[in-house]
Design a protein around this motif. Sequence first.
Motif, short mmCIF file in Angstrom:
data_model
loop_
_atom_site.label_atom_id
_atom_site.label_comp_id
_atom_site.label_asym_id
_atom_site.label_seq_id
_atom_site.Cartn_x
_atom_site.Cartn_y
_atom_site.Cartn_z
N VAL A 22 0.86 -1.21 0.01
CA VAL A 22 0.00 0.10 -0.12
C VAL A 22 0.97 1.22 0.11
CG1 VAL A 22 -1.83 1.06 1.24
CG2 VAL A 22 -1.95 -1.14 1.23
N ILE A 23 1.98 0.93 0.74
CA ILE A 23 3.06 2.29 0.74
C ILE A 23 4.40 1.71 0.56
CG2 ILE A 23 1.54 3.93 2.04
CD1 ILE A 23 3.68 3.09 4.61
N HIS A 24 5.11 2.32 -0.04
CA HIS A 24 6.73 1.71 -0.12
C HIS A 24 6.93 1.37 1.21
CE1 HIS A 24 10.89 1.40 -1.28
NE2 HIS A 24 10.15 1.50 -2.55
N LYS A 25 8.11 0.31 1.53
CA LYS A 25 8.61 -0.23 2.61
C LYS A 25 9.41 1.06 3.23
CE LYS A 25 8.68 -5.00 1.85
NZ LYS A 25 9.35 -6.28 1.92
N ASN A 26 10.27 1.68 2.32
CA ASN A 26 11.00 2.76 2.98
C ASN A 26 10.25 3.84 3.52
OD1 ASN A 26 13.32 1.37 2.08
ND2 ASN A 26 13.92 2.79 0.62
N ALA A 27 8.95 4.10 3.12
CA ALA A 27 8.08 5.12 3.76
C ALA A 27 7.78 4.76 4.80
CB ALA A 27 7.04 5.57 2.54
N GLY A 28 7.36 3.16 4.87
CA GLY A 28 6.69 2.78 6.26
C GLY A 28 7.88 2.98 7.19
N ALA A 29 9.06 2.46 6.91
CA ALA A 29 10.27 2.54 7.92
C ALA A 29 10.33 3.97 8.22
CB ALA A 29 11.49 2.03 7.48
N ARG A 30 10.26 4.97 7.43
CA ARG A 30 10.65 6.35 7.82
C ARG A 30 9.48 6.86 8.67
NH1 ARG A 30 10.19 8.32 2.99
NH2 ARG A 30 7.80 8.83 3.24
N LYS A 31 8.24 6.52 8.43
CA LYS A 31 6.99 6.86 9.27
C LYS A 31 7.17 6.25 10.76
CE LYS A 31 3.79 7.23 5.67
NZ LYS A 31 3.23 8.51 5.61
N VAL A 32 7.54 5.03 10.88
CA VAL A 32 7.64 4.31 12.14
C VAL A 32 8.98 5.08 12.98
CG1 VAL A 32 8.33 2.48 13.62
CG2 VAL A 32 6.78 2.28 11.65
N SER A 33 10.02 5.39 12.07
CA SER A 33 11.07 6.04 12.76
C SER A 33 10.79 7.53 13.28
CB SER A 33 12.41 6.16 11.78
OG SER A 33 13.38 6.84 12.20
#
Length: 88
Positions: free
Chosen positions: A66-77
Motif C-alpha cells: 500500500v505504501i513503499h517499505k522505506n516510507a513505512g520505515a520512515r514513518k515508524v522512525s
Amino acid sequence: MPNKPSAKKRVRQIEKRTAINKSRKTKMRSAIRLVDEAVKAGDKDAASTALKSAEPEIMRAAGKGVIHKNAGARKVSRLSASVKKLNG
C-alpha cells in the motif's frame, strides 16, 4: 467497458483490491493520528501505547504494498523519535 470475461474479472478484482488497500491506508493514517495527538497532548503513556499499535499497522501496509517499505520505515522512525523526545 470490458467485453471479454477475463477483462470483466480483472475489473472485479481491481475493485476488491482497491477497497482493501483503501481500508488499510485509512487504518494506518488513523493509527498515526492517534500517536500525533498523544504527543501533542504531552501524554507519554498514551503516546507509547498508540505507537505500539501504529507500528504494526504501518508495517502491514508497507508489506502489502500500500505504501513503499522505506516510507513505512520512515514513518515508524519519525513517530518513535517524537515519542522518545517526549519521554526524554
